[in-house]
Design an enzyme around this catalytic site. Structure first.
Site, PDB file in Angstrom:
ATOM      1  CG  ASP A 198      -1.700  -1.273   1.394  1.00  0.00           C
ATOM      2  OD1 ASP A 198      -1.883  -1.705   2.554  1.00  0.00           O
ATOM      3  OD2 ASP A 198      -2.091  -1.855   0.380  1.00  0.00           O
ATOM      4  CD  GLU A 257      -9.030  -2.544  -1.938  1.00  0.00           C
ATOM      5  OE1 GLU A 257      -9.677  -2.666  -0.888  1.00  0.00           O
ATOM      6  OE2 GLU A 257      -8.373  -3.492  -2.408  1.00  0.00           O
TER       7      GLU A 257
HETATM    8  C1  6LW Z   1      -5.738  -1.779   2.225  1.00  0.00           C
HETATM    9  C2  6LW Z   1      -6.565  -1.955   1.005  1.00  0.00           C
HETATM   10  C3  6LW Z   1      -6.337  -3.382   0.729  1.00  0.00           C
HETATM   11  O1  6LW Z   1      -6.269  -0.799   3.048  1.00  0.00           O
HETATM   12  O2  6LW Z   1      -6.002  -4.047   1.844  1.00  0.00           O
HETATM   13  O3  6LW Z   1      -6.823  -5.231  -0.322  1.00  0.00           O
HETATM   14  C4  6LW Z   1      -5.841  -3.137   2.905  1.00  0.00           C
HETATM   15  N1  6LW Z   1      -6.500  -3.946  -0.370  1.00  0.00           N
HETATM   16  O4  6LW Z   1      -6.200  -1.109  -0.068  1.00  0.00           O
HETATM   17  C5  6LW Z   1      -4.627  -3.492   3.701  1.00  0.00           C
HETATM   18  O5  6LW Z   1      -3.515  -3.648   2.867  1.00  0.00           O
END
Ligand code: 6LW
Length: 499
Positions: A13, A180
């Site tokens: 991330d 996301e």
């Molecule tokens: C993060 C999100 C994700 O906040 O997992 O699967 C979470 N994607 O972008 C933790 O890495």
């Protein structure tokens, strides 16, 4: 081609910001402390650790977060003469805004965002100074736990964390799961909304839309995702969760990826790492260069003498106080918790100090004096998945913990300090190896002794210590722990190579 991995080991991330001729990068850290590691670069390619956002108790409520909770997905930005960093303390304090004038220095205590429930909060300002927080509306609290509201946005007072309006829904991708990691950019008068979609596993990708204002309306790129490695044989998988930065050498994207091993079903021992690639703009849309792994990176060998203060690489688990840790006479001394479970590393907050595995081939070794207790070396993903080698008086135990399953191997060792080691060896096709052997990513060896006296106690399939099996968001961390009494450790050696 750019150096890849850019930041190896579990550093998922990534978020990047440019300030003058300097670049800063931040990553997730979950239940580990210190939290939210920070890196500096002058070329947005070679990164040096400079510290952490979370260095004090109370900044995160990680003490009781479940596995995988804690610091998720920071966004780092610079505005009005200071650094701003948003991060979700998942299943902890919730969405937070930290500030600092010097990213390598102390950060604030963190302000809780109110009215922006979700994760992956991006923060940006328009020319009038209005602050926009754009986030993934994944609810992690309350009766609606797990509900996903898509990409959401509010105007916010970033000094108080108070949303100034009800959330509005924005473009949320092409319909793939888990929209996301939103990031907003104003480029030559056009606003771009870049997100991840498809889930952080093998279907991950980066999609983008553009519009006339930070609130949209947004129109998706003609072809989305604009970047993904899904269903390819690329050695890096899960590519996604990108952030853009403009350099004097053109636009770049930092993003997460994994380096899995095995056959068609693959397994990633190091978890999600940070990679980087170049971005060009054609007809007002980004064209992302498919990056490659840098070949023949030199091996790394380091020895940590505990005569010096601990470096930035050392992590504890859900514990910001570390009252159980001391340095004495060049040794690290760990005192076990009074309430340690029968298998110490099964604990929610073991008295453990470790460092990320940064290379696919690795070896950790440390000299252990367990004359006043029991302790050892452990490579862990989480409290349900760890491999340990432990000494207590004249008895040495190698242990594999896989949820309810436990396997041990024992050996008698002479009293006195003993060197313990754990190594990982990637499995690659070769003579004498057939399908079952090649179906995993690596073999983990646990042993004791050094040189001609080295004894291998156990060889264990490494696929069970990977993000693909444990479903933890993190990666392998190897370190020292005390199970009972007090244990002293001397000279922690880490050797790693990717060739
Ligand atoms: C993060 C999100 C994700 O906040 O997992 O699967 C979470 N994607 O972008 C933790 O890495």
């Amino acid at each position: 081609m750019l150096l890849n991995p850019a930041v190896s080991g579990f550093h998922p991330d990534p978020s990047v910001v440019r300030v003058g001729d300097d670049y800063y990068l931040a990553c997730s850290s979950f239940e580990y402390f210190p939290g939210v590691p920070l890196f500096h670069s002058t070329d947005a390619e070679h990164w040096t650790p400079i510290g952490h956002v979370v260095t004090r108790p109370g900044q995160l409520a990680i003490e009781d977060v479940p596995t995988g909770g804690g610091a998720w997905a920071p966004t780092i930005r610079f505005h009005d003469g200071q650094f701003w960093l948003t991060v979700a303390d998942a299943m902890g304090r919730g969405g937070l805004i930290f500030t600092a004038t010097d990213p390598a220095g102390e950060w604030s205590d963190g302000v809780v965002m109110v009215g922006a429930d979700g994760i992956d909060h991006d923060i940006t300002w328009d020319a009038d100074g209005t602050c926009y927080v754009t986030y993934s509306g994944l609810l992690l609290t309350g009766p609606e736990f797990g509900t996903h509201l898509g990409i959401q946005q509010v105007r916010m007072d970033p000094t108080t964390g108070q949303a100034l309006e009800a959330p509005r829904s924005l473009w949320s991708g092409t319909g793939l799961k888990f929209p996301e990691a939103p990031h907003l950019y104003e480029i030559d008068g056009t606003w771009y909304l870049m997100i991840a979609e498809g889930g952080t596993e093998r279907g991950h990708g980066v999609s983008i839309a553009r519009g006339p204002s930070p609130e949209g309306p947004f129109e998706g790129a003609p072809v989305n995702p604009v970047y993904s490695h899904r269903s390819t044989s690329h050695p890096v998988q899960n590519a996604g969760h990108g952030d853009l930065v403009h350099t004097d050498d053109g636009w770049r994207m930092v993003l997460l990826g994994t380096r899995p091993g095995g056959m068609s079903q693959m397994f990633a021992p190091l978890g999600r790492e940070t990679f980087t690639t170049r971005v060009a703009w054609v007809d007002g849309w980004p064209v992302v260069e498919r990056f490659t792994l840098t070949p023949d990176l030199p091996p790394v060998e380091t020895t940590t003498s505990f005569a010096e203060p601990l470096g930035l690489e050392w992590l504890s688990i859900r514990d910001a106080e570390r009252g159980w840790l001391a340095r004495s006479d060049g040794r690290l001394v760990i005192t076990a918790p009074d309430d340690a479970p029968p298998v110490a590393m099964d604990a929610h907050r073991p008295h453990f100090l470790g460092r990320r595995q940064l290379h696919l081939g690795s070896r950790c070794a440390v000299r252990v004096d367990a004359s006043s207790g029991t302790g050892g070396l452990s490579v862990r993903y989480d409290e349900r998945h760890h491999y340990d080698v432990e000494v207590s008086g004249g008895r040495l135990v190698a242990r594999v913990r896989l949820d309810q399953l436990e396997q041990t191997w024992e050996a008698a060792v002479p009293d006195g300090p003993v060197e313990l080691w754990i190594s990982t060896t990637p499995v690659v096709p070769g003579p004498g190896l057939d399908m079952p052997d090649l179906a995993t990513c690596d073999l983990v060896r646990l042993g004791y002794g050094s040189g001609a006296d080295a004894v291998e106690l156990a060889v264990v399939d490494g696929r069970y210590l990977t993000s693909d099996v444990t479903s933890s968001f993190t990666g392998r961390v190897t370190g020292m722990y005390a199970a009972s009494g007090t244990v002293a450790f001397e000279g922690f050696e880490y050797a790693g190579h990717d060739a």
